[in-house]
Design an enzyme around this catalytic site. Structure first.
Site, PDB file in Angstrom:
ATOM      1  N   LYS A  97      38.637  36.996  50.878  1.00  0.00           N
ATOM      2  CA  LYS A  97      39.168  37.245  49.530  1.00  0.00           C
ATOM      3  C   LYS A  97      40.673  37.369  49.693  1.00  0.00           C
ATOM      4  O   LYS A  97      41.173  38.338  50.252  1.00  0.00           O
ATOM      5  CB  LYS A  97      38.579  38.515  48.929  1.00  0.00           C
ATOM      6  CG  LYS A  97      39.151  38.816  47.552  1.00  0.00           C
ATOM      7  CD  LYS A  97      38.751  40.166  47.008  1.00  0.00           C
ATOM      8  CE  LYS A  97      39.723  40.576  45.910  1.00  0.00           C
ATOM      9  NZ  LYS A  97      39.485  41.957  45.432  1.00  0.00           N
ATOM     10  N   GLY A 158      41.854  48.616  39.008  1.00  0.00           N
ATOM     11  CA  GLY A 158      41.598  50.038  38.840  1.00  0.00           C
ATOM     12  C   GLY A 158      41.888  50.576  37.452  1.00  0.00           C
ATOM     13  O   GLY A 158      41.708  51.764  37.200  1.00  0.00           O
ATOM     14  N   ALA A 184      38.544  42.715  39.065  1.00  0.00           N
ATOM     15  CA  ALA A 184      39.533  43.758  38.766  1.00  0.00           C
ATOM     16  C   ALA A 184      39.656  44.061  37.282  1.00  0.00           C
ATOM     17  O   ALA A 184      39.709  43.162  36.444  1.00  0.00           O
ATOM     18  CB  ALA A 184      40.926  43.417  39.306  1.00  0.00           C
ATOM     19  N   GLY A 185      39.694  45.345  36.993  1.00  0.00           N
ATOM     20  CA  GLY A 185      39.959  45.814  35.644  1.00  0.00           C
ATOM     21  C   GLY A 185      38.729  46.062  34.791  1.00  0.00           C
ATOM     22  O   GLY A 185      38.847  46.587  33.688  1.00  0.00           O
ATOM     23  N   ASN A 206      34.652  47.487  41.566  1.00  0.00           N
ATOM     24  CA  ASN A 206      34.763  48.547  42.560  1.00  0.00           C
ATOM     25  C   ASN A 206      34.986  49.903  41.889  1.00  0.00           C
ATOM     26  O   ASN A 206      34.095  50.738  41.829  1.00  0.00           O
ATOM     27  CB  ASN A 206      35.885  48.231  43.557  1.00  0.00           C
ATOM     28  CG  ASN A 206      35.921  49.200  44.732  1.00  0.00           C
ATOM     29  OD1 ASN A 206      35.310  50.265  44.722  1.00  0.00           O
ATOM     30  ND2 ASN A 206      36.627  48.848  45.769  1.00  0.00           N
ATOM     31  N   THR A 207      36.189  50.099  41.332  1.00  0.00           N
ATOM     32  CA  THR A 207      36.555  51.425  40.835  1.00  0.00           C
ATOM     33  C   THR A 207      35.563  51.981  39.810  1.00  0.00           C
ATOM     34  O   THR A 207      35.211  53.163  39.871  1.00  0.00           O
ATOM     35  CB  THR A 207      37.966  51.364  40.206  1.00  0.00           C
ATOM     36  OG1 THR A 207      38.863  50.802  41.157  1.00  0.00           O
ATOM     37  CG2 THR A 207      38.448  52.752  39.812  1.00  0.00           C
TER      38      THR A 207
END
Lengths: 257, 92
Positions: A97, A158, A184-185, A206-207
């Site tokens: 990645k 995040g 992301a986001g 993830n977050t």
């Protein structure tokens, strides 16, 4: 229905990829990875601290997941290429990645540096999944150099703000020749479902999972949302209308004159 | 690190070769910025073991070049080598 996602010649049944960062404990990470049903998990690469013998993150991951190393911490293409070479030499998969992120505030990727590193890594035989701002022109350039997927951000890493750049991602989906993975986001399962409904091939989260009160339960929620969004995409969403259209007969029992 | 008998026999074997005598002495390498004294026959693999870093996924760069995992056991460290030892960590 055979609906496997194919990236770099490999079939994946899960369209949810998860990260391993920010979990409250290795056990919470493991439980969440299992609950998510994902097959690919991202890891970063870091120098070992010789003073503290930490447990290896890999010891906490279930055996049936494949590591997707990232090049986090790379501000330049050279740094990213260095990490990729190190991971492959050390026996990690030759999937990478690719992140080239010079800006610590917004964590937005450098398109020029990313393209340059992607070209180099594809030449060296890596399966390259670049993390990008959702730029449909850059997407085409990355496809042209042989990237296996393109990973546009929904909003900054995040931030949990969801698909702030939805229209650009729609264009990418419409013209994609390799899978589009929204990365992301995404802060809520509904946002992941939205990404899948608009035609993303997969999402990376993830977050939103790691920082939830109950990460494993949130991982499960994302799994269902991704499946629901994908199913909805196949089922065919209705067109939006400006005005109402009754679902029930208009008359009822009332007599109106 | 090594017993005296082995050390002596090494010295005998290289009698007359000043360069090899130096080689039989300790080797200094830098690992993640820290200076480490090692024995003359230290390999990447034995160094990792000695440092307690023989994890499944230790990733090694030697003098700026990545080291293939298959070669950890055969690459002998040389005086002045600079090593970076890394591994997978949590990330997104």
């Amino acid at each position: 229905m055979d609906d496997a996602l194919v990236i770099g010649g490999r079939e994946l049944r899960s369209r949810l990829i998860t990260g391993t960062g920010k979990y409250p404990s290795p056990e919470a990470m493991r439980d969440s990875v299992i609950a998510s049903g994902c097959e690919l998990v991202t890891v970063a690469v870091g120098r070992i601290d010789l003073d503290t013998v930490e447990e290896a993150i890999t010891d906490h991951l279930p055996d049936n997941v494949t590591l997707l190393p990232n090049t986090a911490g790379s501000a330049t293409p050279d740094e990213a290429v260095r990490i990729a070479r190190l991971t492959r030499a050390g026996g990690l998969p030759d999937w990478i990645k690719l992140e080239v992120i010079p800006d610590p505030r917004w964590l937005l990727p450098d398109p020029v540096g990313t393209l340059r590193a992607a070209e180099q890594l594809v030449d060296e035989g890596f399966t390259v999944l670049p993390y990008v701002f959702p730029d449909p022109v850059l997407q085409k350039r990355l496809e042209a150099v042989g990237c296996a997927a393109v990973m546009p951000l929904a909003s900054p890493i995040g931030s949990g703000r969801g698909l702030k750049l939805r229209h650009a991602i729609e264009i990418m989906v419409e013209q994609a020749e390799v899978p589009v993975v929204v990365d992301a986001g995404l802060g809520a399962p509904s946002q992941a479902a939205e990404a899948m409904e608009l035609g993303a091939d997969a999402v990376l989260v993830n977050t939103a999972i790691a920082r939830a009160d109950d990460p494993a339960a949130m991982a499960r929620a994302f799994r269902h949302a991704v499946e629901a969004g994908r199913a909805a995409r196949h089922a065919g969403l209705i067109d939006e209308r400006e005005t109402a259209e009754a679902s029930s007969p208009a008359g009822g029992l009332a007599t109106r004159s | 690190m090594r017993d005296e008998a082995e050390h002596t026999s090494d010295r005998e074997a290289v009698e007359g070769g000043a360069g090899r005598c130096r080689h039989a002495e300790s080797v200094t390498v830098t690992v993640n910025g820290r200076v480490q004294e090692t024995g003359p026959k230290e390999t990447v693999e034995s160094l990792l073991e000695r440092l307690g870093l023989a994890a499944r996924y230790a990733l090694v760069e030697r003098n700026g070049e990545p080291v293939e995992r298959d070669r950890y056991g055969e690459i002998a460290l040389e005086d002045g080598d600079t090593l970076v030892v890394a591994r997978p960590v949590a990330g997104g």
